[in-house]
Design an enzyme around this catalytic site. Structure first.
Site, PDB file in Angstrom:
ATOM      1  N   SER A 145      55.039  81.188 167.160  1.00 51.42           N
ATOM      2  CA  SER A 145      55.971  81.110 166.024  1.00 51.42           C
ATOM      3  C   SER A 145      57.164  82.013 166.290  1.00 51.42           C
ATOM      4  CB  SER A 145      55.261  81.565 164.739  1.00 51.42           C
ATOM      5  OG  SER A 145      56.168  81.696 163.668  1.00 51.42           O
ATOM      6  N   TYR A 158      50.350  87.743 159.576  1.00 48.11           N
ATOM      7  CA  TYR A 158      50.641  86.511 160.311  1.00 48.11           C
ATOM      8  C   TYR A 158      51.511  86.804 161.525  1.00 48.11           C
ATOM      9  CZ  TYR A 158      52.419  81.826 161.333  1.00 48.11           C
ATOM     10  OH  TYR A 158      52.754  80.663 161.964  1.00 48.11           O
TER      11      TYR A 158
END
Length: 265
Positions: A145, A158
């Site tokens: 990501s 995250y």
């Protein structure tokens, strides 16, 4: 656009019951690849596999696997090899996140995100490496990501998992270069998928960035186009990746100028 390199190859995709994983599966099938779809939801997987077999006339196997159950992973991959054959490409797509400030995050959520996003990814990768090294052939694609390059508020855990994925991927790439195995990191920004049903249940983040969200079909096309090539990273969108690069060079300035945008979750 078809990728002739993957025609007849066996591709394993984790987290394939929806979102980006499902889109990658359909795009691979369009190029004639044979697929093994892994996820927790056997019913959804079976429906997707049946549709792929019917529409594209390729082999497609649906197997239930929760990658957070690390003890189940070796048996699942052994079953794949015994019944289907060698794995040419592994797409580590399974992952999830929640948007919450670090002071409010539950330890169970921390453990869950690391169990899936990091340990599950590493465990799946370990299972395919021996035969790939033996064959001097293969490709590991890890879905990371942009959060793994530039952390923002309310995504501390995250972002930590995705930083870990990038660290693992970069090291693995160097290790596997001597064995002829490709290793690619995919770093997308927000994608219009069901990821945000859990990450952003109130819809605040989606509302703020809706016009900037990536089309999952286009992301899948870029990933599949890179299969069995020596592509180091896929970074999407370009402007967001440039922000990550600038943050590496000028962290104080980027954090100050981007403060308002970063707090849109």
């Amino acid at each position: 656009m078809r990728n002739e390199r993957i025609k007849g190859k066996t591709i394993v995709i984790t987290g394939a019951s929806g979102g980006l994983g499902e889109k990658i599966a359909y795009t691979c099938a369009q190029s004639g690849a044979n697929l093994v779809l892994l996820a927790r939801n056997q019913e959804k997987l079976t429906q997707i596999a049946e549709r792929i077999r019917m529409e594209y006339q390729v082999d497609c196997t649906a197997m239930e696997l929760d990658v957070s159950r690390h003890d189940m992973i070796p048996g699942a991959f052994q079953q794949i090899v015994e019944h289907i054959g060698s794995i040419d490409i592994l797409v580590n797509n399974a992952g999830y996140g929640t948007f919450i400030e670090a002071r409010h995050v539950e330890l169970a959520d921390v453990q869950g995100m690391f169990a899936v996003n990091v340990l599950g990814l590493i465990a799946c990768t370990r299972e395919v490496l021996p035969t790939m090294i033996e064959r001097h052939h293969g490709h590991i694609i890890n879905i990371a990501s942009q959060a793994g390059k530039l952390a923002t508020p309310k995504s501390s855990v995250y972002a930590a998992t995705k930083h870990a994925v990038l660290g693992f991927t970069n090291s693995l790439r160097m290790e596997m270069s001597q064995h002829g195995i490709y290793v690619t990191a995919v770093n997308p920004g927000p994608i219009r998928t069901n990821f945000f049903e859990l990450a952003d249940p109130n819809g605040t983040y989606i509302e703020n960035v809706d016009r900037l969200m990536l089309d999952p079909d286009k992301v899948a096309e870029k990933i599949v186009a890179a299969m069995l090539t020596n592509r180091r990273e896929i970074n999407l969108p370009g402007w967001m990746n440039m922000t990550s690069i600038l943050h590496t060079l000028m962290p104080r300035i980027v954090e100050r100028l981007g403060r308002k945008a970063f707090f849109k979750k």
